[in-house]
Motif scaffolding. Structure first.
Motif, PDB file in Angstrom:
ATOM      1  N   LEU A 108       0.822  -1.210   0.000  1.00 49.31           N
ATOM      2  CA  LEU A 108       0.000   0.000   0.000  1.00 49.31           C
ATOM      3  C   LEU A 108       0.855   1.258   0.000  1.00 49.31           C
ATOM      4  O   LEU A 108       0.537   2.242  -0.682  1.00 49.31           O
ATOM      5  N   CYS A 109       1.944   1.216   0.739  1.00 49.44           N
ATOM      6  CA  CYS A 109       2.854   2.365   0.778  1.00 49.44           C
ATOM      7  C   CYS A 109       3.429   2.650  -0.608  1.00 49.44           C
ATOM      8  O   CYS A 109       3.539   3.808  -1.015  1.00 49.44           O
ATOM      9  N   SER A 110       3.777   1.604  -1.345  1.00 49.59           N
ATOM     10  CA  SER A 110       4.328   1.800  -2.693  1.00 49.59           C
ATOM     11  C   SER A 110       3.284   2.376  -3.642  1.00 49.59           C
ATOM     12  O   SER A 110       3.629   3.042  -4.623  1.00 49.59           O
ATOM     13  N   TRP A 111       2.006   2.149  -3.369  1.00 51.97           N
ATOM     14  CA  TRP A 111       0.926   2.686  -4.191  1.00 51.97           C
ATOM     15  C   TRP A 111       0.545   4.110  -3.822  1.00 51.97           C
ATOM     16  O   TRP A 111       0.110   4.882  -4.672  1.00 51.97           O
ATOM     17  N   LEU A 112       0.679   4.456  -2.527  1.00 48.99           N
ATOM     18  CA  LEU A 112       0.019   5.652  -2.012  1.00 48.99           C
ATOM     19  C   LEU A 112       0.953   6.672  -1.374  1.00 48.99           C
ATOM     20  O   LEU A 112       0.491   7.748  -0.988  1.00 48.99           O
ATOM     21  N   CYS A 113       2.225   6.352  -1.237  1.00 51.09           N
ATOM     22  CA  CYS A 113       3.154   7.285  -0.584  1.00 51.09           C
ATOM     23  C   CYS A 113       4.196   7.791  -1.563  1.00 51.09           C
ATOM     24  O   CYS A 113       4.471   7.166  -2.591  1.00 51.09           O
ATOM     25  N   PHE A 114       4.796   8.896  -1.204  1.00 50.88           N
ATOM     26  CA  PHE A 114       5.838   9.502  -2.025  1.00 50.88           C
ATOM     27  C   PHE A 114       6.996   8.526  -2.165  1.00 50.88           C
ATOM     28  O   PHE A 114       7.295   7.760  -1.248  1.00 50.88           O
ATOM     29  N   SER A 115       7.653   8.542  -3.287  1.00 51.02           N
ATOM     30  CA  SER A 115       8.722   7.598  -3.596  1.00 51.02           C
ATOM     31  C   SER A 115       9.763   7.531  -2.484  1.00 51.02           C
ATOM     32  O   SER A 115      10.249   8.552  -2.015  1.00 51.02           O
ATOM     33  N   GLY A 116      10.074   6.308  -2.054  1.00 50.41           N
ATOM     34  CA  GLY A 116      11.085   6.106  -1.026  1.00 50.41           C
ATOM     35  C   GLY A 116      10.550   6.104   0.386  1.00 50.41           C
ATOM     36  O   GLY A 116      11.254   5.717   1.317  1.00 50.41           O
ATOM     37  N   GLN A 117       9.296   6.539   0.565  1.00 53.10           N
ATOM     38  CA  GLN A 117       8.695   6.535   1.902  1.00 53.10           C
ATOM     39  C   GLN A 117       8.485   5.099   2.368  1.00 53.10           C
ATOM     40  O   GLN A 117       8.173   4.213   1.582  1.00 53.10           O
ATOM     41  N   GLN A 118       8.668   4.850   3.664  1.00 50.77           N
ATOM     42  CA  GLN A 118       8.454   3.522   4.240  1.00 50.77           C
ATOM     43  C   GLN A 118       7.580   3.644   5.476  1.00 50.77           C
ATOM     44  O   GLN A 118       7.671   4.624   6.221  1.00 50.77           O
ATOM     45  N   VAL A 119       6.736   2.647   5.672  1.00 51.01           N
ATOM     46  CA  VAL A 119       5.924   2.573   6.891  1.00 51.01           C
ATOM     47  C   VAL A 119       5.995   1.148   7.411  1.00 51.01           C
ATOM     48  O   VAL A 119       6.294   0.213   6.673  1.00 51.01           O
ATOM     49  N   SER A 120       5.695   0.975   8.691  1.00 52.62           N
ATOM     50  CA  SER A 120       5.715  -0.365   9.273  1.00 52.62           C
ATOM     51  C   SER A 120       4.341  -0.842   9.715  1.00 52.62           C
ATOM     52  O   SER A 120       4.166  -2.020  10.025  1.00 52.62           O
ATOM     53  N   THR A 121       3.342   0.069   9.732  1.00 51.19           N
ATOM     54  CA  THR A 121       1.980  -0.293  10.119  1.00 51.19           C
ATOM     55  C   THR A 121       0.989   0.499   9.272  1.00 51.19           C
ATOM     56  O   THR A 121       1.324   1.534   8.681  1.00 51.19           O
ATOM     57  N   LEU A 122      -0.265   0.026   9.275  1.00 48.01           N
ATOM     58  CA  LEU A 122      -1.317   0.786   8.597  1.00 48.01           C
ATOM     59  C   LEU A 122      -1.548   2.123   9.277  1.00 48.01           C
ATOM     60  O   LEU A 122      -1.836   3.133   8.617  1.00 48.01           O
ATOM     61  N   GLU A 123      -1.417   2.165  10.594  1.00 48.96           N
ATOM     62  CA  GLU A 123      -1.594   3.418  11.317  1.00 48.96           C
ATOM     63  C   GLU A 123      -0.598   4.470  10.840  1.00 48.96           C
ATOM     64  O   GLU A 123      -0.953   5.647  10.658  1.00 48.96           O
ATOM     65  N   GLU A 124       0.633   4.055  10.624  1.00 45.82           N
ATOM     66  CA  GLU A 124       1.637   4.989  10.095  1.00 45.82           C
ATOM     67  C   GLU A 124       1.269   5.423   8.680  1.00 45.82           C
ATOM     68  O   GLU A 124       1.411   6.599   8.326  1.00 45.82           O
ATOM     69  N   LEU A 125       0.798   4.482   7.885  1.00 51.15           N
ATOM     70  CA  LEU A 125       0.409   4.799   6.511  1.00 51.15           C
ATOM     71  C   LEU A 125      -0.685   5.859   6.482  1.00 51.15           C
ATOM     72  O   LEU A 125      -0.605   6.831   5.710  1.00 51.15           O
ATOM     73  N   PHE A 126      -1.688   5.709   7.318  1.00 45.92           N
ATOM     74  CA  PHE A 126      -2.835   6.609   7.298  1.00 45.92           C
ATOM     75  C   PHE A 126      -2.460   8.027   7.729  1.00 45.92           C
ATOM     76  O   PHE A 126      -3.191   8.977   7.438  1.00 45.92           O
ATOM     77  N   LYS A 127      -1.335   8.189   8.424  1.00 46.97           N
ATOM     78  CA  LYS A 127      -0.886   9.519   8.840  1.00 46.97           C
ATOM     79  C   LYS A 127      -0.129  10.260   7.728  1.00 46.97           C
ATOM     80  O   LYS A 127       0.057  11.474   7.809  1.00 46.97           O
ATOM     81  N   GLU A 128       0.309   9.524   6.714  1.00 53.83           N
ATOM     82  CA  GLU A 128       1.086  10.129   5.630  1.00 53.83           C
ATOM     83  C   GLU A 128       0.167  10.803   4.608  1.00 53.83           C
ATOM     84  O   GLU A 128      -1.006  10.450   4.466  1.00 53.83           O
ATOM     85  N   ASP A 129       0.718  11.771   3.882  1.00 54.45           N
ATOM     86  CA  ASP A 129       0.029  12.278   2.699  1.00 54.45           C
ATOM     87  C   ASP A 129      -0.048  11.149   1.675  1.00 54.45           C
ATOM     88  O   ASP A 129       0.882  10.345   1.558  1.00 54.45           O
ATOM     89  N   PHE A 130      -1.144  11.096   0.929  1.00 45.81           N
ATOM     90  CA  PHE A 130      -1.286  10.094  -0.119  1.00 45.81           C
ATOM     91  C   PHE A 130      -0.938  10.711  -1.471  1.00 45.81           C
ATOM     92  O   PHE A 130      -1.244  11.879  -1.737  1.00 45.81           O
TER      93      PHE A 130
END
Length: 261
Positions: A108-130
């Motif tokens: 999901l991070c590779s689909w929805l986050c800026f290039s190179g961004q990494q997350v370890s949980t969905l909670e972290e993902l949801f806090k990022e800009d998409f």
């Protein structure tokens, strides 16, 4: 980029179909090197250290594709590579939360986050800009990709000693760059100096070691040999193949394949 060299190396040094050989892919990643080794040397025992749970992703490609097809239409109004509006982000989060199948935060991070961004949980993902980075098509099937390969999941410093005295056990070593954060891997700390020195201490021929000028691996082993540090004999008279690459116009570096049989 090194696959053709890796294939040539196996064919030149592991006879015939590889009977009697063990190929230990200690930092297995996506399993690509294990796959290639088993395809080229079908009678060899190939051990894929899937420390990051990649095989689980492969078992759930249908779910991954199904989730992609649910998210993709929501991004139709957003230009590729651009930030997603907050209202659309909320809709995407709701789709993810309501999904009834396998979910992987790194995909999901590779689909929805800026290039190179990494997350370890969905909670972290949801806090990022998409961002609109989602792939345009489904992933292909992985049927047969890991057939005949033994899958284990353990740290390299417990795996490699099991084969330390087997002269027909080839160590395939593609570790993270020294002092790089492991947010995209199961371990959450850095691959640090202690890990690196542990790996150097466990390395012995035959081995194939992948590295880059982003780390100081080649400089380190040259100093090892010159000053005769512990285990220097394992690297003496090593061979090296260099591939020049870049991350941008100015970000040029060298990837290395260091090996000794």
């Amino acid at each position: 980029m090194f696959l053709k060299y890796f294939e040539r190396l196996l064919n030149e040094n592991v006879p015939d179909a590889g009977e009697g050989w063990t190929i230990v892919d200690a930092f297995g990643g996506s399993g690509l090197l294990s796959h290639v080794a088993k395809r080229l040397k079908p009678k060899a025992r190939v051990i894929y250290n899937d420390f990051d749970g990649y095989a689980e992703r492969l078992r759930h490609i249908d779910d991954i594709n199904r989730l992609r097809r649910l998210i993709f239409p929501l991004l139709s109004a957003t230009e590729k590579g651009k930030r997603v509006h907050s209202d659309i982000k909320k809709q995407i989060i709701n789709v993810i939360k309501d999904f009834d199948g396998y979910i992987n935060e790194h995909i999901l991070c590779s689909w929805l986050c800026f290039s190179g961004q990494q997350v370890s949980t969905l909670e972290e993902l949801f806090k990022e800009d998409f961002w609109h980075c989602i792939r345009q098509t489904d992933y292909p099937t992985a049927e047969g990709y890991l057939d005949g390969i033994e899958i284990v999941s353990e740290s390299f410093h417990t795996l490699l000693p099991k084969y330390q005295n087997d002269t027909k056990a080839l160590f395939v070593l593609d570790p993270p760059y020294l002092c790089t954060h492991q947010a995209s891997y199961k371990q959450t700390r850095y691959f640090d100096l202690v890990d690196f020195l542990r790996l150097i201490h466990l390395t012995r021929p035959p081995f194939v070691f992948f590295s880059s000028t982003k780390s100081e691996f080649v400089r380190f082993i040259d100093a090892m040999i010159e000053d005769k540090w512990d285990n220097w004999q394992a690297f003496e008279n090593y061979d090296r193949i260099i591939v020049k690459t870049s991350t941008s116009y100015s970000g040029k570096y060298e990837d290395n394949m260091v090996f000794k049989f």
